[in-house]
Write an enzyme that holds these catalytic residues in place. Structure first.
Site, PDB file in Angstrom:
ATOM      1  N   TYR A 115       0.653  -1.172   0.357  1.00 17.52           N
ATOM      2  CA  TYR A 115       0.091  -0.135  -0.086  1.00 17.52           C
ATOM      3  C   TYR A 115       0.678   1.042  -0.261  1.00 17.52           C
ATOM      4  O   TYR A 115       1.904   1.287   1.242  1.00 17.52           O
ATOM      5  CB  TYR A 115      -0.914  -0.237   1.116  1.00 17.52           C
ATOM      6  N   GLU A 128      -3.509   7.349  -4.068  1.00 18.24           N
ATOM      7  CA  GLU A 128      -3.139   6.257  -3.418  1.00 18.24           C
ATOM      8  C   GLU A 128      -3.235   4.762  -4.140  1.00 18.24           C
ATOM      9  O   GLU A 128      -4.060   4.767  -4.696  1.00 18.24           O
ATOM     10  CB  GLU A 128      -4.632   6.085  -2.789  1.00 18.24           C
TER      11      GLU A 128
END
Ligand code: GDP
Ligand code: MN
Length: 383
Positions: free
Chosen positions: A107, A195
């Site tokens: 991530y 993101e």
């Protein structure tokens, strides 16, 4: 404004971030050919602005182009629902990408810490799943790297953060390079959020952005003319989308008493007063300073698009705004539109007397205090 995955990936690709090859389309009949061109083994991905598309059935793996076409038919035009979007969003576009073999999922995100006035890069080797869940269950698995915009990102801090995140050796350098590119893309594009979840480490050791989410500060939309024209897609609420088209500061809420005021503070205060009087505000709407009759009418018309409203509270303090102009707008709105709900107006300030006179023989109930007006509209609306 939020970018779709395909738009986000296009932007990141310009900064050299590796993304899977692919193509977006709004035509299901094109999917088979696109899939074939990508070698048949593809992923068909619904382009809707919500997280958790995978769980909701909006990300489907296909082994052949026929299978891809089949997935596409099942997805296109359907509503995709999630916990955050219980009403669902209609799939109008699909992204078809080459399938990569994922060994691990990480991530990465870049956002802004307003209090510290720094960028924050969030790094975790527990990607793929809901990052909120990781944050709740295992907060240490997310490493935050703060970047001072004046100094930029230093290599040693970046390596320290990746080490702290326990980034495996195979991915380490590639992740460092990707983070630098994300930070550059973030600062150069007025981004609010970038993101990547997941950043995929492929079986053959390559780091690639398998998903991407970019959102841009709305105050910078003028720099994205072509995208801003389609900005209405980025609103999940149709009235908010229409408000954006009309340039009206409007936020839809889930109550049933509409609010119009001039100045954000006054509008918020009106919402509080409605609550205090036992009502639920249906929206935030700021007509802005110096509101002209036409603009007020435009706002009333917008508000009436919300079929849940039971009453309307107009709260105007005339400073620069002339109250008689506002009254003109209200009257003309009521003449032309079918406003069949109670309306209470508290109008004070410049030319307030003229305004009150104008409203005398209309359905609009005048009140001189904000509290009085809030109590009145609650009483009339819930009768
Ligand atoms: P999201 O659920 O909306 O965040 O959509 P993602 O694009 O993140 O996809 C969800 C999941 O599908 C990812 O976490 C991956 O596990 C999987 N996925 C997406 N693309 C690929 C791919 O090319 N190959 C494989 N094997 N899995 C993929
Ligand atoms: Mn994702």
């Amino acid at each position: 404004m939020k970018f779709h995955e395909y738009q986000s990936k296009d932007l990141l690709e310009r900064y050299g971030v590796p993304v899977p090859k692919g193509k977006a389309t709004s035509d299901v009949n094109e999917v088979k050919a696109i899939a074939e061109e990508l070698g048949g083994k593809v992923v068909v991905k619904a382009q809707v602005l919500m997280g958790g598309r995978g769980k909701a059935g909006g990300v489907k793996l296909a082994s052949t182009s026929e299978e891809a076409a089949q997935h596409a038919k099942e997805m296109m035009g359907k509503k995709l629902k999630s916990i955050q979007n219980p009403d669902g969003l209609v799939v109008e576009k699909l992204l078809v990408v080459e399938q990569i073999t994922i060994a691990e999922e990480y991530y990465l995100s870049v956002l802004l810490d307003r209090a510290l006035q720094k960028l924050v890069v969030m790094i975790s080797i527990e990607g793929g799943m809901d990052i909120e869940e990781v944050a709740a269950k295992n907060p240490d698995a997310i490493v935050k790297l703060y970047v001072d915009p004046a100094w930029g990102l230093s290599d040693f801090e970046l390596r320290k953060a990746l080490t702290k995140a326990k980034m495996p050796k195979t991915a380490f350098n590639q992740m460092a390079v990707m983070i630098k590119k994300l930070v550059k893309a973030y600062t150069e594009n007025d981004a609010e959020l970038i993101e990547i979840n997941p950043v995929a480490l492929t079986e053959d050791g390559k780091v690639i952005a398998a998903d991407a989410k970019v959102s841009i500060d709305d105050n910078a939309l003028f720099r994205y003319k072509s995208l801003a024209e389609s900005a209405s897609d980025s609103f999940s609420d149709p009235i908010e989308a229409e408000a954006s088209n009309r340039g009206i500061a409007y936020v839809r809420l889930d109550g049933d008493i509409a609010v119009i005021g001039n100045g954000a503070g006054l509008v918020m205060c009106s919402m509080d007063e409605i609550k205090a009087a036992g009502g639920q505000p249906a929206n935030f709407l700021d007509v802005g300073g110096g509101a002209q009759a036409e603009q007020v009418k435009n706002c009333v018309d917008l508000i009436m698009m919300d079929k849940n409203i039971k009453g309307m509270f107009i709260n105007i303090f005339g400073g620069i705004t002339r109250c008689d102009e506002v009254a003109k707008g209200i009257i003309s709105a009521f003449d032309d539109l079918d406003v069949n709900i109670p309306v209470v107006a508290r109008i004070e300030g410049t030319a307030a007397e003229e305004a009150k006179e104008m409203l005398l023989n209309t359905k609009i109930v005048p009140e001189s205090t904000m509290q009085g007006a809030a109590a009145k509209i609650v009483e009339l609306s819930y009768r």
